[in-house]
Design a protein around this motif. Structure first.
Motif, PDB file in Angstrom:
ATOM      1  N   ARG A  46       0.796  -1.226   0.000  1.00  0.00           N
ATOM      2  CA  ARG A  46       0.000   0.000   0.000  1.00  0.00           C
ATOM      3  C   ARG A  46       0.824   1.270   0.000  1.00  0.00           C
ATOM      4  O   ARG A  46       0.274   2.360  -0.033  1.00  0.00           O
ATOM      5  CB  ARG A  46      -0.939   0.006   1.214  1.00  0.00           C
ATOM      6  N   GLY A  47       2.142   1.141   0.053  1.00  0.00           N
ATOM      7  CA  GLY A  47       2.970   2.335  -0.043  1.00  0.00           C
ATOM      8  C   GLY A  47       4.073   2.345   0.998  1.00  0.00           C
ATOM      9  O   GLY A  47       4.130   1.500   1.892  1.00  0.00           O
ATOM     10  N   TRP A  48       4.962   3.305   0.831  1.00  0.00           N
ATOM     11  CA  TRP A  48       6.092   3.485   1.748  1.00  0.00           C
ATOM     12  C   TRP A  48       5.763   4.558   2.767  1.00  0.00           C
ATOM     13  O   TRP A  48       5.284   5.635   2.407  1.00  0.00           O
ATOM     14  CB  TRP A  48       7.346   3.874   0.963  1.00  0.00           C
ATOM     15  N   ALA A  49       6.028   4.272   4.017  1.00  0.00           N
ATOM     16  CA  ALA A  49       5.855   5.254   5.083  1.00  0.00           C
ATOM     17  C   ALA A  49       7.104   6.126   5.182  1.00  0.00           C
ATOM     18  O   ALA A  49       7.033   7.291   5.537  1.00  0.00           O
ATOM     19  CB  ALA A  49       5.581   4.567   6.418  1.00  0.00           C
ATOM     20  N   ASP A  50       8.249   5.534   4.900  1.00  0.00           N
ATOM     21  CA  ASP A  50       9.521   6.254   4.790  1.00  0.00           C
ATOM     22  C   ASP A  50      10.471   5.348   4.018  1.00  0.00           C
ATOM     23  O   ASP A  50      10.036   4.374   3.405  1.00  0.00           O
ATOM     24  CB  ASP A  50      10.069   6.710   6.149  1.00  0.00           C
ATOM     25  N   GLY A  51      11.753   5.627   4.071  1.00  0.00           N
ATOM     26  CA  GLY A  51      12.709   4.885   3.262  1.00  0.00           C
ATOM     27  C   GLY A  51      12.694   3.394   3.468  1.00  0.00           C
ATOM     28  O   GLY A  51      12.900   2.632   2.525  1.00  0.00           O
ATOM     29  N   ALA A  52      12.458   2.930   4.693  1.00  0.00           N
ATOM     30  CA  ALA A  52      12.532   1.497   4.975  1.00  0.00           C
ATOM     31  C   ALA A  52      11.354   1.019   5.815  1.00  0.00           C
ATOM     32  O   ALA A  52      11.480   0.093   6.607  1.00  0.00           O
ATOM     33  CB  ALA A  52      13.848   1.171   5.670  1.00  0.00           C
ATOM     34  N   ALA A  53      10.210   1.629   5.658  1.00  0.00           N
ATOM     35  CA  ALA A  53       8.987   1.183   6.346  1.00  0.00           C
ATOM     36  C   ALA A  53       7.852   1.188   5.331  1.00  0.00           C
ATOM     37  O   ALA A  53       7.643   2.189   4.639  1.00  0.00           O
ATOM     38  CB  ALA A  53       8.657   2.084   7.528  1.00  0.00           C
ATOM     39  N   LEU A  54       7.148   0.065   5.251  1.00  0.00           N
ATOM     40  CA  LEU A  54       6.066  -0.041   4.271  1.00  0.00           C
ATOM     41  C   LEU A  54       4.751  -0.300   4.974  1.00  0.00           C
ATOM     42  O   LEU A  54       4.712  -0.758   6.116  1.00  0.00           O
ATOM     43  CB  LEU A  54       6.377  -1.109   3.234  1.00  0.00           C
ATOM     44  N   ASP A  55       3.678   0.010   4.261  1.00  0.00           N
ATOM     45  CA  ASP A  55       2.329  -0.129   4.793  1.00  0.00           C
ATOM     46  C   ASP A  55       1.569  -1.238   4.079  1.00  0.00           C
ATOM     47  O   ASP A  55       1.608  -1.346   2.849  1.00  0.00           O
ATOM     48  CB  ASP A  55       1.550   1.178   4.642  1.00  0.00           C
ATOM     49  N   LEU A  56       0.874  -2.043   4.883  1.00  0.00           N
ATOM     50  CA  LEU A  56      -0.041  -3.072   4.421  1.00  0.00           C
ATOM     51  C   LEU A  56      -1.324  -2.913   5.234  1.00  0.00           C
ATOM     52  O   LEU A  56      -1.311  -2.298   6.295  1.00  0.00           O
ATOM     53  CB  LEU A  56       0.545  -4.471   4.674  1.00  0.00           C
ATOM     54  N   PHE A  57      -2.412  -3.487   4.768  1.00  0.00           N
ATOM     55  CA  PHE A  57      -3.675  -3.459   5.518  1.00  0.00           C
ATOM     56  C   PHE A  57      -4.069  -4.883   5.875  1.00  0.00           C
ATOM     57  O   PHE A  57      -3.749  -5.825   5.170  1.00  0.00           O
ATOM     58  CB  PHE A  57      -4.812  -2.867   4.683  1.00  0.00           C
ATOM     59  N   THR A  58      -4.824  -4.992   6.961  1.00  0.00           N
ATOM     60  CA  THR A  58      -5.418  -6.269   7.327  1.00  0.00           C
ATOM     61  C   THR A  58      -6.745  -6.020   8.024  1.00  0.00           C
ATOM     62  O   THR A  58      -7.021  -4.913   8.486  1.00  0.00           O
ATOM     63  CB  THR A  58      -4.474  -7.102   8.222  1.00  0.00           C
ATOM     64  N   ASP A  59      -7.543  -7.055   8.083  1.00  0.00           N
ATOM     65  CA  ASP A  59      -8.810  -7.006   8.796  1.00  0.00           C
ATOM     66  C   ASP A  59      -8.524  -7.373  10.248  1.00  0.00           C
ATOM     67  O   ASP A  59      -8.001  -8.463  10.522  1.00  0.00           O
ATOM     68  CB  ASP A  59      -9.798  -7.989   8.154  1.00  0.00           C
ATOM     69  N   GLY A  60      -8.838  -6.490  11.163  1.00  0.00           N
ATOM     70  CA  GLY A  60      -8.576  -6.707  12.578  1.00  0.00           C
ATOM     71  C   GLY A  60      -9.313  -7.901  13.165  1.00  0.00           C
ATOM     72  O   GLY A  60      -8.978  -8.358  14.254  1.00  0.00           O
ATOM     73  N   ARG A  61     -10.297  -8.415  12.458  1.00  0.00           N
ATOM     74  CA  ARG A  61     -11.034  -9.592  12.926  1.00  0.00           C
ATOM     75  C   ARG A  61     -10.349 -10.892  12.520  1.00  0.00           C
ATOM     76  O   ARG A  61     -10.741 -11.966  12.968  1.00  0.00           O
ATOM     77  CB  ARG A  61     -12.467  -9.564  12.380  1.00  0.00           C
ATOM     78  N   SER A  62      -9.316 -10.794  11.666  1.00  0.00           N
ATOM     79  CA  SER A  62      -8.587 -12.001  11.243  1.00  0.00           C
ATOM     80  C   SER A  62      -7.570 -12.376  12.321  1.00  0.00           C
ATOM     81  O   SER A  62      -7.386 -11.663  13.304  1.00  0.00           O
ATOM     82  CB  SER A  62      -7.881 -11.746   9.907  1.00  0.00           C
ATOM     83  N   ALA A  63      -6.870 -13.474  12.124  1.00  0.00           N
ATOM     84  CA  ALA A  63      -5.885 -13.951  13.100  1.00  0.00           C
ATOM     85  C   ALA A  63      -4.590 -13.132  13.088  1.00  0.00           C
ATOM     86  O   ALA A  63      -3.858 -13.131  14.077  1.00  0.00           O
ATOM     87  CB  ALA A  63      -5.571 -15.425  12.841  1.00  0.00           C
ATOM     88  N   LYS A  64      -4.300 -12.447  11.992  1.00  0.00           N
ATOM     89  CA  LYS A  64      -3.014 -11.750  11.872  1.00  0.00           C
ATOM     90  C   LYS A  64      -2.726 -10.760  12.996  1.00  0.00           C
ATOM     91  O   LYS A  64      -1.629 -10.790  13.560  1.00  0.00           O
ATOM     92  CB  LYS A  64      -2.915 -11.023  10.522  1.00  0.00           C
TER      93      LYS A  64
END
Length: 187
Positions: A46-64
């Motif tokens: 979903r994109g870079w937050a800074d040089g070495a941090a990336l963003d992903l999404f998840t459903d908070g109801r899942s096990a992750k």
């Protein structure tokens, strides 16, 4: 602005070689379940937050989310077949300050298309299937941010690149604690 780590342009170039293929945004996330067994899922970059941090999404109801609270260390595998390379990204899911987390979740939520938001209108992932549960194909602009729309911001500590084009294959590694200095490895 901080300089980009040297592996970032290589990853960008590999993703560009994938063209408009959706696979250019898909990566696999490895986590550890509470019983100690491994879990692997495909998520969308979903994109870079800074040089070495990336963003992903998840459903908070899942096990992750529960798995990541117990063990925030993860590895991502980003296979880019047209570029014939694989990036292995190791790091930790960050716990963001509450205000920043809310702002970032809202920013991402508002940036999604109505079809992109639809998954968060679906019933709980992994629950018994109920056709009457409703699976919308879109959630309109202005739909409130659901609590279960979760942001996973992963701060990377190590990146490996395995290039599968030549004989022998080429393998390199960069580590944050070494200032992202490139190290050649046997494939």
């Amino acid at each position: 602005m901080t300089a980009l780590p040297p592996w970032r342009p290589l990853l960008r170039g590999a993703r560009e070689r994938e063209g408009r293929s959706p696979a250019a945004r898909w990566l696999q996330l490895a986590t550890v379940a509470p019983d100690g067994t491994p879990r692997v899922r495909t998520l969308v970059f979903r994109g870079w937050a800074d040089g070495a941090a990336l963003d992903l999404f998840t459903d908070g109801r899942s096990a992750k989310p529960a798995e990541l609270r117990q063990q925030p260390a993860v590895e991502l595998c980003w296979l880019l077949p047209k570029a014939r390379c694989q990036f292995r990204l190791r790091g930790d899911v960050l716990t963001l300050p509450t205000d920043l987390e809310w702002d970032e979740r809202l920013r991402h939520w508002q940036g999604l298309t109505p079809a992109g938001r639809a998954l968060w209108g679906w019933p709980e992932p992994g629950a018994a299937f109920d056709a009457s549960g409703g699976f919308p194909s879109e959630l309109a602009d202005g739909t409130p941010l659901p609590e279960h729309f979760q942001l996973l911001r992963i701060e990377l500590a190590q990146v490996e690149l395995l290039e599968l084009r030549d004989h022998p294959h080429q393998r390199r590694r960069w580590r944050r604690d070494d200032g992202w200095t490139e190290e050649r490895l046997n494939p």
